[in-house]
Design an enzyme around this catalytic site. Structure first.
Site, PDB file in Angstrom:
ATOM      1  N   PRO A 270       0.796  -1.224   0.000  1.00 37.30           N
ATOM      2  CA  PRO A 270       0.000   0.000   0.000  1.00 37.30           C
ATOM      3  C   PRO A 270       0.830   1.277   0.000  1.00 37.30           C
ATOM      4  O   PRO A 270       1.829   1.385   0.707  1.00 37.30           O
ATOM      5  CB  PRO A 270      -0.816  -0.103   1.287  1.00 37.30           C
ATOM      6  N   ASN A 271       0.380   2.210  -0.799  1.00 32.44           N
ATOM      7  CA  ASN A 271       0.898   3.576  -0.909  1.00 32.44           C
ATOM      8  C   ASN A 271       2.227   3.694  -1.636  1.00 32.44           C
ATOM      9  O   ASN A 271       2.669   4.808  -1.913  1.00 32.44           O
ATOM     10  CB  ASN A 271       0.990   4.253   0.469  1.00 32.44           C
TER      11      ASN A 271
ATOM     12  N   ARG B 182       4.447  11.194  -2.317  1.00 35.70           N
ATOM     13  CA  ARG B 182       4.169  11.043  -0.892  1.00 35.70           C
ATOM     14  C   ARG B 182       5.447  11.244  -0.084  1.00 35.70           C
ATOM     15  O   ARG B 182       6.417  10.505  -0.254  1.00 35.70           O
ATOM     16  CB  ARG B 182       3.618   9.643  -0.635  1.00 35.70           C
TER      17      ARG B 182
ATOM     18  N   TYR C 128      10.832   9.440   1.455  1.00 36.68           N
ATOM     19  CA  TYR C 128      10.946   8.399   0.434  1.00 36.68           C
ATOM     20  C   TYR C 128      11.691   8.838  -0.829  1.00 36.68           C
ATOM     21  O   TYR C 128      11.932   8.011  -1.699  1.00 36.68           O
ATOM     22  CB  TYR C 128       9.542   7.913   0.036  1.00 36.68           C
TER      23      TYR C 128
ATOM     24  N   ASN D 221       8.195  -5.203  -0.034  1.00 37.70           N
ATOM     25  CA  ASN D 221       8.028  -4.034   0.813  1.00 37.70           C
ATOM     26  C   ASN D 221       6.536  -3.996   1.142  1.00 37.70           C
ATOM     27  O   ASN D 221       5.738  -3.549   0.319  1.00 37.70           O
ATOM     28  CB  ASN D 221       8.466  -2.758   0.097  1.00 37.70           C
TER      29      ASN D 221
ATOM     30  N   ALA E  43       2.621  -0.302   5.085  1.00 34.88           N
ATOM     31  CA  ALA E  43       2.016  -0.289   6.423  1.00 34.88           C
ATOM     32  C   ALA E  43       1.546  -1.669   6.868  1.00 34.88           C
ATOM     33  O   ALA E  43       1.420  -1.919   8.071  1.00 34.88           O
ATOM     34  CB  ALA E  43       0.858   0.704   6.462  1.00 34.88           C
TER      35      ALA E  43
ATOM     36  N   HIS F 248       3.209  -3.800   9.811  1.00 34.03           N
ATOM     37  CA  HIS F 248       3.043  -3.596  11.244  1.00 34.03           C
ATOM     38  C   HIS F 248       1.829  -4.299  11.849  1.00 34.03           C
ATOM     39  O   HIS F 248       1.720  -4.366  13.070  1.00 34.03           O
ATOM     40  CB  HIS F 248       2.981  -2.096  11.538  1.00 34.03           C
TER      41      HIS F 248
ATOM     42  N   ASP G 213       1.132 -14.887   7.518  1.00 35.71           N
ATOM     43  CA  ASP G 213       0.777 -16.287   7.288  1.00 35.71           C
ATOM     44  C   ASP G 213       0.995 -16.695   5.833  1.00 35.71           C
ATOM     45  O   ASP G 213       1.411 -17.821   5.560  1.00 35.71           O
ATOM     46  CB  ASP G 213      -0.664 -16.551   7.695  1.00 35.71           C
TER      47      ASP G 213
ATOM     48  N   GLU H 264      12.334  -8.928   3.316  1.00 36.79           N
ATOM     49  CA  GLU H 264      11.534  -7.716   3.551  1.00 36.79           C
ATOM     50  C   GLU H 264      12.430  -6.499   3.374  1.00 36.79           C
ATOM     51  O   GLU H 264      13.546  -6.466   3.905  1.00 36.79           O
ATOM     52  CB  GLU H 264      10.970  -7.759   4.973  1.00 36.79           C
TER      53      GLU H 264
ATOM     54  N   HIS I 248      12.483  -2.009   3.215  1.00 37.96           N
ATOM     55  CA  HIS I 248      11.821  -0.723   3.456  1.00 37.96           C
ATOM     56  C   HIS I 248      12.749   0.365   2.954  1.00 37.96           C
ATOM     57  O   HIS I 248      13.953   0.340   3.240  1.00 37.96           O
ATOM     58  CB  HIS I 248      11.520  -0.527   4.939  1.00 37.96           C
ATOM     59  N   ILE I 249      12.217   1.301   2.213  1.00 41.38           N
ATOM     60  CA  ILE I 249      13.003   2.396   1.654  1.00 41.38           C
ATOM     61  C   ILE I 249      13.545   3.289   2.765  1.00 41.38           C
ATOM     62  O   ILE I 249      14.716   3.659   2.771  1.00 41.38           O
ATOM     63  CB  ILE I 249      12.159   3.198   0.639  1.00 41.38           C
ATOM     64  N   SER I 250      12.676   3.626   3.720  1.00 45.69           N
ATOM     65  CA  SER I 250      13.099   4.479   4.833  1.00 45.69           C
ATOM     66  C   SER I 250      13.580   3.614   5.995  1.00 45.69           C
ATOM     67  O   SER I 250      13.316   2.417   6.045  1.00 45.69           O
ATOM     68  CB  SER I 250      11.929   5.358   5.296  1.00 45.69           C
TER      69      SER I 250
ATOM     70  N   ARG J 267      11.728   6.113  12.716  1.00 45.53           N
ATOM     71  CA  ARG J 267      10.468   6.840  12.491  1.00 45.53           C
ATOM     72  C   ARG J 267       9.509   6.644  13.668  1.00 45.53           C
ATOM     73  O   ARG J 267       9.942   6.321  14.764  1.00 45.53           O
ATOM     74  CB  ARG J 267       9.866   6.387  11.162  1.00 45.53           C
TER      75      ARG J 267
ATOM     76  N   ARG K 240       5.991   2.065  13.736  1.00 44.66           N
ATOM     77  CA  ARG K 240       6.727   1.480  12.613  1.00 44.66           C
ATOM     78  C   ARG K 240       7.884   0.584  13.073  1.00 44.66           C
ATOM     79  O   ARG K 240       8.497  -0.092  12.264  1.00 44.66           O
ATOM     80  CB  ARG K 240       7.263   2.568  11.698  1.00 44.66           C
TER      81      ARG K 240
END
Length: 147
Positions: A8-9, A16, A21, A73, A76, A79, A86, A97, A99-101, A106, A110
């Site tokens: 998402p996003n 954004r 990002y 990635n 959200a 979390h 699963d 996994e 994550h860009i940031s 943060r 997160r």
């Protein structure tokens, strides 16, 4: 063949929170991952969805579609999505996994990932480079190098 999944996003990259990002778009990220795949001798398929169920289906179908590993990635969903956790643990492919940031630098919410424990590893805070490192790990693992 590697599967790159963005949750998402992430379709809003470049728009954004560019201070967090960066200014590059999801299209830039996908082109970069495909170029890295070509450089590393591995076909790459990139997909993004804002819908948890779509991500679950892509993960569940990945092995039968010929993928050898997944870089994800989860956005959200990282979390709180036990369904995503699963799906990852319920299939045999190795998953990294990313994550860009730097999620640990943060907001407090997160800092916890429900998905990381069922992934081979987690890369956070290295921008788009984290995807390449995840890809390299999966390729090395497939070739019998490293853990």
């Amino acid at each position: 063949m590697l599967l790159i999944l963005n949750g998402p996003n992430l379709n809003r990259l470049g728009l954004r929170e560019p201070g967090v990002y960066g200014s590059q778009t999801i299209e830039d990220l996908e082109r970069q991952c495909e170029a890295w795949g070509a450089e590393l001798g591995k076909a790459v398929t990139c997909r993004q969805s804002n819908y948890e169920g779509q991500l679950l289906e892509w993960i569940q179908e990945a092995q039968e579609q010929g993928f050898s590993g997944i870089v994800i990635n989860p956005g959200a969903l990282t979390h709180y999505s036990y369904a995503l956790r699963d799906a990852i643990s319920g299939q045999p492919l190795p998953v990294v996994e990313v994550h860009i940031s730097n999620v640990d630098a943060r907001e407090e919410f997160r800092h916890r990932s429900v998905t990381a424990a069922v992934c081979r590893g987690k890369i956070s805070g290295l921008g788009f480079l984290g995807y390449r490192l995840g890809m390299e790990y999966l390729i090395d693992r497939e070739n019998g190098v490293g853990a």
